[in-house]
Structure formats: C-alpha cells, structure tokens
Design a protein around this motif. Structure first.
Motif, mmCIF file in Angstrom:
data_model
loop_
_atom_site.group_PDB
_atom_site.id
_atom_site.type_symbol
_atom_site.label_atom_id
_atom_site.label_comp_id
_atom_site.label_asym_id
_atom_site.label_seq_id
_atom_site.Cartn_x
_atom_site.Cartn_y
_atom_site.Cartn_z
ATOM 1 N N PHE A 171 53.452 41.720 41.583
ATOM 2 C CA PHE A 171 53.302 42.343 42.896
ATOM 3 C C PHE A 171 54.582 43.049 43.296
ATOM 4 O O PHE A 171 54.571 44.106 43.889
ATOM 5 C CB PHE A 171 52.979 41.282 43.961
ATOM 6 N N VAL A 172 55.693 42.410 42.961
ATOM 7 C CA VAL A 172 56.977 42.978 43.350
ATOM 8 C C VAL A 172 57.288 44.220 42.514
ATOM 9 O O VAL A 172 57.783 45.217 43.023
ATOM 10 C CB VAL A 172 58.095 41.923 43.186
ATOM 11 N N LEU A 205 55.130 46.195 40.562
ATOM 12 C CA LEU A 205 54.168 47.279 40.443
ATOM 13 C C LEU A 205 54.429 48.471 41.364
ATOM 14 O O LEU A 205 54.483 49.598 40.894
ATOM 15 C CB LEU A 205 52.751 46.745 40.664
ATOM 16 N N ALA A 246 55.089 52.481 40.295
ATOM 17 C CA ALA A 246 54.116 53.529 40.572
ATOM 18 C C ALA A 246 54.729 54.713 41.323
ATOM 19 O O ALA A 246 54.218 55.805 41.283
ATOM 20 C CB ALA A 246 52.956 52.958 41.377
ATOM 21 N N VAL A 300 57.816 53.296 57.844
ATOM 22 C CA VAL A 300 58.487 52.006 58.005
ATOM 23 C C VAL A 300 58.392 51.600 59.472
ATOM 24 O O VAL A 300 58.658 52.398 60.362
ATOM 25 C CB VAL A 300 59.959 52.103 57.557
ATOM 26 N N ASP A 301 58.006 50.380 59.695
ATOM 27 C CA ASP A 301 57.815 49.871 61.053
ATOM 28 C C ASP A 301 59.158 49.432 61.643
ATOM 29 O O ASP A 301 60.013 48.899 60.946
ATOM 30 C CB ASP A 301 56.859 48.677 60.971
ATOM 31 N N LEU A 357 67.195 52.101 55.165
ATOM 32 C CA LEU A 357 66.275 51.847 54.054
ATOM 33 C C LEU A 357 65.618 53.143 53.576
ATOM 34 O O LEU A 357 65.551 53.405 52.370
ATOM 35 C CB LEU A 357 65.207 50.857 54.512
ATOM 36 N N GLU A 403 68.348 55.274 51.767
ATOM 37 C CA GLU A 403 68.910 54.744 50.529
ATOM 38 C C GLU A 403 67.910 54.331 49.490
ATOM 39 O O GLU A 403 68.019 54.684 48.324
ATOM 40 C CB GLU A 403 69.783 53.555 50.866
ATOM 41 N N GLU A 410 64.398 54.675 49.697
ATOM 42 C CA GLU A 410 63.262 55.578 49.507
ATOM 43 C C GLU A 410 63.712 56.994 49.174
ATOM 44 O O GLU A 410 62.900 57.832 48.817
ATOM 45 C CB GLU A 410 62.386 55.597 50.759
#
Lengths: 347, 374
Positions: B14-15, B17, B21, B71-72, B86, B89, B91
């Motif tokens: 999960f971490v 994948l 992608a 991003v929330d 975030l 850096e 994304e």
C-alpha cells in the motif's frame, strides 16, 4: 562503574546522539522533514509543560492556549521591524511603545515566557481557589478571554487581521533546544521534593496538607513553570509559521494538547513526549491514506478527512488497550532500562 | 508465510504502490492546498468542485496533461504550512493553488515565495495576504475594494446620506469590509451615524439595533456572515427598522434565506459572482457543466476556484514553460482575462482588478442587480 555515573554518561551519549541527528537533518534533510521535526519539538515543549499541571498536579487546566497566544503575540510584536508593523496595522496604527521596539529573537522568546508567566501569576489567585470541574471552567474562561482580547485590541494585536511577515527565526536548534530544556527542567522538578509534594497533592490534597505541604505554593510553582514554557513555545510557533491570528489559539489547540498527554499517559513526561511526537508526525504520515490509490486493478479516489478517521481509530485502540495511555504513569529513563537489563542478566 | 508477514507485505505494498504509479506520465503538477475538513471545510469543498470542472474544461497545457494534487489543511495554519512544503518538496508541484481563507494563505505564501513558486489563492481576501510578496496572486478582489464598492453603491444607487455600520469583530473579513466602507462613505460625502460591534455566534442584537434605530440611518451596512446577518435582519425588521441592509459576499448563502425568511427580502450584497452576470464563453461553459453535474446553481467559491486554476493554466501557456519566474511574470502580466467571475487583470501586489456584482434577495432568491466596474 556505579549506577549514577553510568546514568550521567548515558544521558550525555543520548544528548550527543540527538545533536548528531539534528545536525544531519539540518544539513541533509528536506524542508518538509525539518518542518515536521520543528512541529514535533514545539508540541513536545507544549505537551511536557502542560502535563506538568494536568498530569503531575492532577489539575484539569484547560487554558494553555491562552499562554501560547500570549507568548506568540509577545514575541511576534517584539521581533517585527517598525516598517513591517506599519504595513500590518492598516486599520488602526499600533500603540506607542510597540511601534518602535525591535529586539533580537532570543530576547523576544524570553519576554514571551515571562509575559505568559506574569499572566499565569495573575490568574493563579482566582484559579486555585477552586478545584476540579470549577477550575477547568475558570481556566477555559481565561483561554477564551485572551482569544477575545487578541481579537478586540486592534491597536495592539491587529485584531482578527492577524500579524504576518515575521522573520522565520525558528530553526531545529531553537525548537529542540527549548524542548530538551523543558524536559530537563520538568523532570528535575518532578524528582525533587517539590515534585513529590505535587504528586501528594494529586493523590489527596487534604492528606498532603496534613503533612505540611502548602498546596497553593506548590501548584503555583508548577503553573508558572508550565506557563513559561508554553509562552516560549508560542514564540517559537509564531516564528515558525511566520503569521499568527487569534484563530490559531482557539480551544482546539488545548484540546489537541490534551489528546497528546492522555494518549502518552497522564503524569509521565516520556509519555507526553511520545504523544506529541505521534501527533506531529502521525498527522502528516497518515496523509498517504488520503491520496488516490492505484492498485492496478482498481483506483480508489482520495477521501479528504480519511486520516482523521484513522487517527481517531488509533486513539481509541490506544485507550482500549492501554487505559492510562501508552506510558501510564511510568517513565522510560536509564534507571528503568538498566534495571530491566539487570533482571535479564540475572534471572 | 506467517499471517503477520502477509499483513506486513500488504501494508508495505500500500505504501509503495502509489509512489510507483505517480511517475508514469510527465504531467504538469498543480499543488492545491484547501480546507477540506475542519471549520471552513465548506469553502474548500466548493472550490474543489469548481477546480475539478475547470480541469475537465482545460485538462492540458503545452501539450502536457495537468495533474492536481489535493492536500487537506484541516482549516489550520500549521497544517497549511506543512501542506505547502509537502506540495513543493515531495510532490514537486510547479505551481500552487490555495488556500481558501486568508489566515492559512498567509501561512502558506512565505514558503512558496521562498521556493520561487507562484501561487494563486481563490478566495483569500485579507489585504495583508499578498503584501510584499513577489510570487503570490489571487483570483478574488480584496476586502478594502469590496467595502469601497459597497460605499459607492450606497451613496450613488441607494442615495444614502447616512449609514449605520454593524461589524463582527471576530472576523478579519468583516472588520476589513466595515472599515473600508466607512472610509469611502465619508470620502463620498456621507455620514456614518452609528458604528456597533457584534461577535460571531451572537444571537441577540437588540443593543446594537436600538443604537441604530436611534441614529435613524438611510442604510445599514452589516458586512457579516450569513447566520448573524439573518438573525440581525429578523430582529431589525421586528423592531420596525425598515431601511435597506447592505452586506458582503460572506452573507450570500442559502442558510441566510432559510433563517431570515421574509426579513432578508431586499437585502443587497456585493459579491464575486452571479451566474446571470456571466458574459464570457468560458463562464457559460463552466456554468453549464456545473449545473449538469451537480444539479444546482453555480456558486461564487466554485467560480473563484475555477478562476484560480484558469489563471495558472493561462500563465503557464503564455510563459511557455513551468519555470517559476516565467510563470510569475506571465501571471503578473495577466490582462483582461475572461474568467468565470468576470474580466480579470492583475494589478499591484498580485491583487486582481475586476468587476463586482451586486445581488439582492427577491422572492426568496438571490437575483442579480448590476455590475460595478472598478
């Protein structure tokens, strides 16, 4: 080597290790990692100092947001340049002494702590006349009063417009320096006769009084120290995010701190540290569950707010399986570790 | 394999994948930070719907696909600062879109400024937000401008000689509008006969309203949010105060109509958007798609979210690259851009110069009155 010397040696080693880790991050870490580490240290300072009152004294104090606000505004108003202040105060000009003052960051932090302490001293007289739920209400009220004042004093705090353009002075050394200092001061206090008296008051105030402990004096001491560190942390926070407004210091801040110390374990400094670190790091780490996930055969769209759901579930699990928080009332220090090791060696 | 190992493997996949992608296509990344949860989640939600429709309309620029990473911020300053760091850096966002409210934008802007990444906020209206910033822009007009236009409307259209101002001092937005209304109204030869204050959450406005009643103004300016304005209008009408009430875009919400009922009839609003005021092809297309998808009237926050997106895409197109400085220069040179909320030109400090619409309540609906040009 005897136990005490060994402990001092190991503490030194730990400090050096922390120093090296911070050094590595400040040199090679990304801004994002550094930011999370800074948040972590500020929350550690806040949680440890809050825990001193709520955990060790057993007093439900609900106003740390007030002290953080006072600290943040004090240090922000002291470090801003007169030109920057003029740009900020567009509705009413700032009052006289503040419009010309500009002091270095370190002095502003000290002033932040001292101002918060002064306010704590002033309210301690009404606060400690009551106990339990009533005390909670009085401190909650104080927190609200400070927030409302920040809103209303347009010519001091710039009211709801907030302040912006603070210089980003806060760095890893400041935040972690203050965090370590607060841990050392508070654990020294807890292991002194004062600390034992505080715990005695927590367990049974009447019995403590019968033993000659003056509750007011002792609680006042804890309250003032707690307020001092909250104020300093507020100053650090202000210079980390470089803008503050009254909405930052609502009851929600107190509530978050309460979560940290309850999860970590009320009445445990290490617990407070663990709680604060989990809170600061966990919130960011769990962002991964809000991202759209492509599992190859199915795409799960990201759901904002998902991490709060998972965070709450984790909190519930902690409280279900560890009723008194992760650490309970015990500490994780070299004494405990060495005793465990000894027991392993001599079964 | 033991069950525990299997569980570990699943968690690990999960971490890993999503990370694997992401790098498949060379898309341009727009990093959006919005309050999707918390106190002002409604704004984030509305803007996000607008942004998504805007992306459907223009999914590509410079022949490359556009990806929006959302991003929330939990409506919180600390989280907003984390979010921008975030986005830049981890994304590697080329440009930043957000935040919905001023306080959080002020926490995010210094970070994108330091990284020389341009940002456009859809709805941060506090005048301080972009002050002294090179890379910060917005799609909305600022509070002083809205206050000034309201004053002009009160003087010229409503022919008011005197005004009473009721300000919610807990909100930077209301304080900004109120103060700049007073300045402009006095400058235009009007007289402010009463200034009273309320706080968000107040239920009883009789003290303020009796002061207003005694002052006998020609108009009441109450630039507050919908809940307070609805209650206040009700109590004012009950007291027999019949003068028109003028307010800002913060009051224009369906809740106002539900709570206020007949008391809010003939209430005037200065605002960013009304679908009937939409003139450009882009605006019409946006409204069509919006109504088709969500089966309701297009709202102002969605329109501003879409405009923030369109402004960024347009600037990237004109810059011909995603280089921060080039996009910044293109954004600053935006002239007569046909956005959803009207014609937008970038003025000083990244604050747009754009027309404003005046709406009012009529028969339980928000109707368009007129457009005021800057």
């Amino acid at each position: 080597m005897d136990r005490d010397r060994l402990k001092i040696f190991l503490n030194g080693v730990t400090l050096v290790a922390v120093f090296l880790v911070l050094f590595a991050f400040s040199r090679y870490g990304t801004d994002y990692q550094v930011r999370i580490l800074n948040n972590m240290a500020i929350f550690i300072t806040l949680a440890v100092s809050y825990n001193l009152v709520n955990g060790y004294c057993g007093i439900l104090h609900l106003g740390p947001n007030a002290f953080v606000a006072i600290g943040a505004y004090t240090s922000a108003l002291l470090t801003m340049t007169p030109a920057e202040k003029q740009m900020n105060f567009i509705i009413q000009p700032i009052v006289w002494p503040l419009n010309v003052i500009e002091v270095p960051f370190v002095l502003s932090l000290l002033a932040a702590g001292l101002t918060a302490t002064l306010f704590a001293f002033l309210i301690s007289f009404p606060v400690f006349r009551v106990r339990g739920d009533y005390l909670a209400i009085v401190t909650l009220g104080f927190g609200e009063v400070v927030r409302v004042l920040c809103n209303a004093l347009q010519n001091v705090t710039n009211g709801p417009l907030g302040l912006k353009g603070l210089s980003p002075c806060t760095n890893l050394w400041w935040t972690w320096g203050v965090a370590v200092l607060s841990m050392v001061v508070i654990s020294r206090l807890i292991h002194s006769s004062y600390g034992r008296a505080l715990k005695a008051i927590r367990e049974d105030e009447t019995a403590a009084r019968a033993m000659g402990v003056d509750p007011f004096q002792h609680l006042l001491l804890a309250f003032l120290i707690s307020a001092f560190f909250s104020g300093v942390a507020g100053g650090l926070l202000a210079h980390l995010i470089t803008t503050i407004s009254p909405t930052l210091f609502t009851f929600l801040l107190t509530f978050n701190l309460l979560i940290m110390i309850v999860v970590g374990g009320l009445g445990s400094t290490t617990g407070a540290v663990i709680g604060a670190m989990l809170f600061a790091w966990g919130g960011e780490a769990l962002r991964i569950v809000e991202k759209p996930m492509d599992l190859g055969f199915v795409i799960i769209p990201g759901i904002p707010g998902m991490r709060m759901v998972i965070f709450s579930l984790l909190l519930m699990l902690v409280i279900l399986f560890a009723r008194r928080g992760i650490m309970g009332r015990s500490e994780l220090n070299w004494e405990v570790i060495l005793t465990r090791l000894d027991r392993l060696r001599r079964p | 394999m033991k069950a525990r190992h299997l569980l570990g493997f699943i968690l690990l996949s999960f971490v890993l994948l999503p990370a694997g992608a992401a790098s498949a296509l060379e898309a341009i990344k727009i990093g959006a930070y919005l309050p999707m949860t918390g106190a002002v989640a409604a704004y984030g939600e509305m803007e996000w719907t607008g942004i998504q429709i805007a992306r459907e309309m223009e999914p590509e620029v410079l022949g490359r696909k556009i990806d929006i990473v959302l991003v929330d911020t939990k409506s919180d300053k600390i989280e907003a600062a984390n979010a921008v760091t975030l986005l830049i850096e981890k994304e590697k966002a080329a440009v930043i879109l957000g935040e919905a409210i001023s306080g959080n934008t002020m926490a995010g802007n210094p970070i994108s400024e330091a990284a020389k990444i341009p940002s456009v906020s859809p709805s941060a209206t506090n005048p301080l937000v972009n002050q002294g910033k090179q890379f910060a822009f917005r799609a909305c007009f600022i509070d002083p401008f809205q206050g000034e236009i309201a004053a002009r409307f009160a003087r010229n259209e409503l022919k008011a000689q005197t005004a009473a101002v009721i300000i919610d001092i807990a909100q930077d937005y209301c304080v900004g509008l109120g103060n700049f209304f007073v300045k402009e109204f006095v400058k235009l030869g009007g007289k402010v006969v009463s200034t009273t204050y309320i706080q968000t959450g107040d239920q009883d406005f009789s003290a303020q309203l009796s002061a207003v009643q005694a002052a006998k103004p020609d108009v009441i300016y109450a630039p507050n949010y919908y809940t307070e304005d609805a209650l206040m209008a009700k109590q004012a009408r009950d007291l027999g105060i019949k003068v028109p009430i003028l307010t800002g875009d913060g009051a224009q919400a369906d809740t106002l109509l539900q709570v206020g009922g007949s008391a809010v009839e003939e209430m005037y609003f200065t605002g960013h958007f009304h679908k009937e005021a939409a003139g450009s092809q882009r605006a019409k297309e946006y409204i069509r798609r919006f109504e088709e998808k969500y089966k309701k009237d297009a709202d102002a926050f969605g329109a501003l979210g879409a405009d923030a997106y369109f402004l960024l895409v347009d600037a990237i197109r004109r810059a011909g690259s995603t280089d921060g400085v080039a996009v910044r220069d293109a954004l600053a040179a935006t002239k007569n851009f046909e956005g959803v909320s009207g014609l937008i030109s970038m003025g000083e400090n990244g604050n747009p110069i754009k027309s404003m619409v005046i709406n009012k309540v009529q028969n339980g609906k928000f109707v368009y009155v007129t457009t005021v040009n800057p």
